[in-house]
Design an enzyme around this catalytic site. Structure first.
Site, PDB file in Angstrom:
ATOM      1  N   GLY A  50      10.013  -1.220   3.907  1.00  0.00           N
ATOM      2  CA  GLY A  50       9.440   0.040   3.553  1.00  0.00           C
ATOM      3  C   GLY A  50       8.688   0.339   4.476  1.00  0.00           C
ATOM      4  N   CYS A  51       8.032   1.593   4.680  1.00  0.00           N
ATOM      5  CA  CYS A  51       7.400   2.236   6.053  1.00  0.00           C
ATOM      6  C   CYS A  51       5.967   1.289   5.929  1.00  0.00           C
ATOM      7  CB  CYS A  51       7.287   3.396   5.672  1.00  0.00           C
ATOM      8  SG  CYS A  51       6.335   4.329   7.447  1.00  0.00           S
TER       9      CYS A  51
END
Lengths: 142, 415
Positions: A50-51
């Site tokens: 994910g970021c």
């Protein structure tokens, strides 16, 4: 229990919480209770980036059922991951592929599925379904 | 005199200022929004919002080539805004101000056009460890293309540039130094005067990424003697999609155009095109007209309050927040430079910054969590990211108190 029965059970559990704080405390608690994933599975190829929060996902296929194990470096994400595992793990691949995960919305955690949250949860659900799909086609081929 | 008294003296009309920003009335989960994500984008005052409406209701028309009434009016407003920007940064000439889509595009323009003209194999570009990806990646692309090398100024544990190391890097292969004025992740204000002097002593030009500077302090490009300076409208209380590239005439004239199209040409035949003069050479296509005009409105608004006053007030907010946050057990500040803009970056012991952001959001507090588009910098500190609160002049100590209480609650819930 079917996938939907587990989802309904979760929704019922969350109905007990009066405010967001209790709800999140529960999510955090579930994160803490998620069985620790074996170190060998916390490898690069199991990492769903994910970021911000990292999510590791490992899957096994045993006796016609898919078993998921996962971990995250963020505790709220881990709590959400633990909920998804509770719903999807230990089911047949075709059930996982067909599952409609309505509980996230119904327990009031929908915002965690939005793109901007970047917590890897959405990617993890996709990955779980893809894994189940891969097993499904493999089983059919045999 | 305590901090609160000083602050009250600096901005006695804070309530009036807050009324200029309609979005600050937003309620999140039934609580008043506390907006501490100003380093990502600032909110817009009515003066800017109304200027957008005014443009579309009174001026809308394409600029520069029309002979008709509206085109003249739009062009006048467009060029008046260029003069405002030039005066805001004290550029010697209006035509040294190029309008772009934002800081990122401004940097890409320089990397492309300056790089094409002046950078060859084995040359060096210097950046710093504090850079945003926008001031890393365009140079990596250029260096790969030209077989040139990218060198990075190291930092100390406080998040300050190591100037001795920088000095040692300045050899004859260096073609450009491109560093940020203020770090977006840590708030460090870099010693840009010294950087420019040192580079100039070796005839090396300097570009400053001032995306996090122009909204906080007066910037004078002539006094700095900087060769290029870039910033964005949306971090300066103006619209998104509009940015500025200031360049010294001598450099801009030597650089080839970035994009081809309308506006940037003098004559076109199928055999040969001659390019327009500055600034139009670098402004291909119909520009973001309303963006340009409204960055002017934003500058008018800021000038009315005064950047010196803004600078002092935001500094007080920074000191107040740092002091209050220090009381939290297990807090670790990331970036403790002696000279900082109003940005506080921190982590709580054994707690992921993302989790803190989620809890603060429930309290209606907007902060940014993550790597802030500075992954190499996060790697230096060996962390996945930070919680970053960044303050603007419409923020208050009361909001900081609520924020600190929120962080404390997050620490107890997540710990």
């Amino acid at each position: 229990m079917t996938i939907n029965e587990i989802q309904d059970e979760l929704i019922e559990e969350f109905e007990l919480f009066g405010d967001w704080m209790e709800k999140y405390e529960n999510v955090i608690q579930m994160g803490k209770e998620l069985p620790v994933i074996d170190v060998q599975y916390k490898k690069e190829e199991n990492l769903i980036k994910g970021c911000q929060a990292k999510v590791w996902l490992h899957a096994d296929y045993k006796d016609g059922k898919v078993l998921f194990m996962a971990d995250s470096d963020a505790i709220i994400t881990k709590g959400l991951v633990s909920m998804v595992i509770r719903v999807l793990s230990n089911h047949a691949p075709e059930e996982i592929v067909a599952a409609d995960l309505y509980f996230v919305d119904r327990v009031g955690l929908r915002e965690h599925l939005s793109m901007t949250r970047s917590n890897g949860l959405l990617s993890m659900i996709k990955q779980m379904k893809m894994y189940a799909m891969a097993i499904q086609s493999k089983v059919k081929a045999n | 005199m305590n901090t609160a008294t000083i602050i009250a003296q600096e901005i006695p009309d804070i309530e009036k200022i807050r009324r200029d920003f309609p979005i600050l009335d937003t309620k999140v989960n039934g609580r008043p929004l506390i907006y501490f994500d100003n380093a990502a984008s600032t909110q817009k005052p009515w003066q800017v919002i109304k200027a957008i409406e005014h443009y579309y209701t009174n001026l809308n028309s394409n600029v520069h080539r029309g002979v008709h009434y509206l085109s003249q009016k739009a062009t006048d407003a467009f060029e008046a805004s260029r003069r405002k920007v030039a005066s805001f940064i004290n550029a010697e000439h209006d035509y040294e101000v190029i309008f772009t889509g934002g800081t990122t595009e401004s940097i890409n323009l320089v990397a492309h056009s300056f790089g094409k003209q002046f950078v060859k194999a084995c040359d060096t570009i210097i950046i710093s460890s504090l850079e945003h990806h926008s001031n890393i990646v365009p140079w990596q692309i250029l260096c790969e293309e030209k077989n040139a090398q990218l060198k990075v100024i190291p930092i100390n544990e406080k998040g300050e540039l190591l100037m001795d190391a920088f000095k040692a890097m300045l050899d004859e292969t260096v073609k450009l130094v491109s560093v940020n004025y203020v770090s977006n992740s840590l708030g460090t204000i870099n010693p840009v005067r010294e950087i420019i002097e040192l580079a100039h002593s070796k005839n090396i030009p300097v570009m400053l990424d001032a995306a996090q500077a122009v909204q906080h302090m007066p910037v004078d490009v002539q006094e700095l003697d900087v060769d290029f300076l870039v910033f964005s409208g949306h971090k300066l209380y103006g619209p998104t999609g509009i940015g500025v590239l200031y360049g010294k005439e001598k450099w801009l004239n030597q650089m080839p155009p970035y994009q081809g199209g309308g506006e940037m040409i003098k004559t076109v035949t199928f055999e040969k095109t001659t390019y327009n003069e500055l600034p139009f050479k670098f402004e291909a296509g119909t520009p973001h007209i309303e963006g340009v005009i409204c960055i002017g409105a934003a500058i008018d608004y800021i000038n009315e309050i005064g950047l010196e006053k803004i600078d002092r007030y935001e500094h007080e907010l920074l000191e107040y927040a740092t002091e209050k946050l220090s009381e939290i057990e297990g807090i670790k500040f990331i970036g403790t430079a002696d000279n900082k803009a109003s940005v506080v970056s921190f982590n709580l012991e054994n707690i992921h910054p993302y989790d803190v952001g989620v809890i603060l959001d429930q309290f209606g507090i907007a902060v940014r969590t993550g790597h802030h588009c500075t992954q190499p910098l996060m790697d230096i500190f060996a962390i996945p990211g930070t919680v970053r609160a960044s303050f603007a002049f419409y923020n208050t100590t009361v909001e900081i108190d609520i924020f600190v209480a929120g962080v404390k609650k997050a620490a107890s819930m997540l710990g």
